[in-house]
Write a protein that holds these residues in place. Structure first.
Motif, PDB file in Angstrom:
ATOM      1  N   TYR A 142      54.561  31.692  56.288  1.00  0.00           N
ATOM      2  CA  TYR A 142      53.810  32.792  55.690  1.00  0.00           C
ATOM      3  C   TYR A 142      54.256  34.070  56.388  1.00  0.00           C
ATOM      4  O   TYR A 142      54.289  34.127  57.616  1.00  0.00           O
ATOM      5  CB  TYR A 142      52.311  32.579  55.882  1.00  0.00           C
ATOM      6  N   ILE A 143      54.630  35.059  55.619  1.00  0.00           N
ATOM      7  CA  ILE A 143      54.983  36.370  56.165  1.00  0.00           C
ATOM      8  C   ILE A 143      54.008  37.384  55.594  1.00  0.00           C
ATOM      9  O   ILE A 143      53.853  37.481  54.372  1.00  0.00           O
ATOM     10  CB  ILE A 143      56.427  36.764  55.794  1.00  0.00           C
ATOM     11  N   ASN A 144      53.344  38.114  56.476  1.00  0.00           N
ATOM     12  CA  ASN A 144      52.410  39.147  56.050  1.00  0.00           C
ATOM     13  C   ASN A 144      52.856  40.488  56.627  1.00  0.00           C
ATOM     14  O   ASN A 144      53.015  40.629  57.839  1.00  0.00           O
ATOM     15  CB  ASN A 144      50.992  38.839  56.502  1.00  0.00           C
ATOM     16  N   LEU A 145      53.060  41.449  55.749  1.00  0.00           N
ATOM     17  CA  LEU A 145      53.458  42.801  56.125  1.00  0.00           C
ATOM     18  C   LEU A 145      52.285  43.741  55.962  1.00  0.00           C
ATOM     19  O   LEU A 145      51.654  43.767  54.898  1.00  0.00           O
ATOM     20  CB  LEU A 145      54.619  43.272  55.238  1.00  0.00           C
ATOM     21  N   LYS A 146      51.977  44.498  57.006  1.00  0.00           N
ATOM     22  CA  LYS A 146      51.042  45.616  56.922  1.00  0.00           C
ATOM     23  C   LYS A 146      51.844  46.865  57.221  1.00  0.00           C
ATOM     24  O   LYS A 146      52.558  46.929  58.230  1.00  0.00           O
ATOM     25  CB  LYS A 146      49.916  45.488  57.947  1.00  0.00           C
ATOM     26  N   THR A 147      51.737  47.857  56.349  1.00  0.00           N
ATOM     27  CA  THR A 147      52.503  49.079  56.535  1.00  0.00           C
ATOM     28  C   THR A 147      51.708  50.302  56.099  1.00  0.00           C
ATOM     29  O   THR A 147      50.827  50.201  55.243  1.00  0.00           O
ATOM     30  CB  THR A 147      53.845  49.030  55.782  1.00  0.00           C
ATOM     31  N   THR A 148      52.062  51.421  56.663  1.00  0.00           N
ATOM     32  CA  THR A 148      51.450  52.691  56.285  1.00  0.00           C
ATOM     33  C   THR A 148      51.994  53.196  54.958  1.00  0.00           C
ATOM     34  O   THR A 148      51.367  54.035  54.319  1.00  0.00           O
ATOM     35  CB  THR A 148      51.714  53.754  57.361  1.00  0.00           C
ATOM     36  N   VAL A 183      58.117  49.267  64.434  1.00  0.00           N
ATOM     37  CA  VAL A 183      57.799  47.961  63.850  1.00  0.00           C
ATOM     38  C   VAL A 183      57.498  46.954  64.956  1.00  0.00           C
ATOM     39  O   VAL A 183      58.261  46.828  65.918  1.00  0.00           O
ATOM     40  CB  VAL A 183      58.989  47.436  63.002  1.00  0.00           C
ATOM     41  N   TYR A 184      56.405  46.239  64.795  1.00  0.00           N
ATOM     42  CA  TYR A 184      56.119  45.058  65.604  1.00  0.00           C
ATOM     43  C   TYR A 184      56.277  43.834  64.708  1.00  0.00           C
ATOM     44  O   TYR A 184      55.902  43.857  63.527  1.00  0.00           O
ATOM     45  CB  TYR A 184      54.688  45.055  66.127  1.00  0.00           C
ATOM     46  N   VAL A 185      56.821  42.757  65.279  1.00  0.00           N
ATOM     47  CA  VAL A 185      56.904  41.478  64.581  1.00  0.00           C
ATOM     48  C   VAL A 185      56.312  40.434  65.515  1.00  0.00           C
ATOM     49  O   VAL A 185      56.699  40.366  66.682  1.00  0.00           O
ATOM     50  CB  VAL A 185      58.362  41.105  64.228  1.00  0.00           C
ATOM     51  N   ASP A 187      55.738  56.628  59.608  1.00  0.00           N
ATOM     52  CA  ASP A 187      55.387  55.324  59.043  1.00  0.00           C
ATOM     53  C   ASP A 187      55.644  54.204  60.042  1.00  0.00           C
ATOM     54  O   ASP A 187      56.601  54.257  60.825  1.00  0.00           O
ATOM     55  CB  ASP A 187      56.168  55.082  57.754  1.00  0.00           C
ATOM     56  N   SER A 188      54.780  53.207  59.998  1.00  0.00           N
ATOM     57  CA  SER A 188      54.845  52.058  60.895  1.00  0.00           C
ATOM     58  C   SER A 188      54.589  50.783  60.108  1.00  0.00           C
ATOM     59  O   SER A 188      54.125  50.828  58.971  1.00  0.00           O
ATOM     60  CB  SER A 188      53.789  52.180  61.999  1.00  0.00           C
ATOM     61  N   ALA A 189      54.853  49.657  60.770  1.00  0.00           N
ATOM     62  CA  ALA A 189      54.583  48.356  60.155  1.00  0.00           C
ATOM     63  C   ALA A 189      54.380  47.307  61.227  1.00  0.00           C
ATOM     64  O   ALA A 189      54.925  47.417  62.330  1.00  0.00           O
ATOM     65  CB  ALA A 189      55.737  47.945  59.246  1.00  0.00           C
ATOM     66  N   ILE A 190      53.596  46.297  60.874  1.00  0.00           N
ATOM     67  CA  ILE A 190      53.484  45.089  61.683  1.00  0.00           C
ATOM     68  C   ILE A 190      53.680  43.911  60.741  1.00  0.00           C
ATOM     69  O   ILE A 190      53.162  43.905  59.616  1.00  0.00           O
ATOM     70  CB  ILE A 190      52.157  44.990  62.460  1.00  0.00           C
ATOM     71  N   VAL A 191      54.457  42.943  61.190  1.00  0.00           N
ATOM     72  CA  VAL A 191      54.780  41.780  60.373  1.00  0.00           C
ATOM     73  C   VAL A 191      54.370  40.524  61.141  1.00  0.00           C
ATOM     74  O   VAL A 191      54.774  40.333  62.285  1.00  0.00           O
ATOM     75  CB  VAL A 191      56.286  41.725  60.041  1.00  0.00           C
TER      76      VAL A 191
END
Length: 114
Positions: free
Chosen positions: A3-9, A97-99, A58-62
């Motif tokens: 399962y891959i979940n992306l949260k992004t601005t 980005v954090y993973v 913009d940022s993201a965490i995956v």
């Protein structure tokens, strides 16, 4: 059962979501035995994220969840692949980005556990 979940601005249209889903489907093959055939992808856009206390870019965490143990070599490679996907598809710099990876011994599907 990845399962891959992306949260992004970023605010993403359906076309971008589809492109990300497709790219993640190819990327999951970095992990031995994992394919898009069992991959579930979640995309949460327009999130309020502060990276290092800063929301000016913009940022993201995956989150990458896997059945079984997380292979350190594969996760290292996957982080690079995910960062490339986010940079190329939606313009988020890798340093924003954090993973994170989590392996699970018990994973349920279709009324039972694998």
């Amino acid at each position: 059962m990845p399962y891959i979940n992306l949260k992004t601005t970023k605010n993403l249209d359906n076309e971008k979501c589809e492109a990300l889903k497709t790219a993640f489907g190819k990327a999951i093959e970095v992990f031995p035995g994992k394919t898009e055939a069992w991959l579930m992808v979640g995309i949460e856009d327009s999130q309020k994220l502060w990276f290092k206390g800063d929301a000016s870019a913009d940022s993201a965490i995956v989150d990458v969840d896997l059945l079984g143990d997380v292979n350190p070599g594969a996760s290292e490679k996957m982080t690079g692949v995910i960062c490339d996907i986010l940079k190329n598809e939606i313009g988020i710099s890798s340093d924003r980005v954090y993973v994170k990876y989590t392996g699970y011994k018990n994973w349920g599907w279709n009324g039972g556990n694998f």
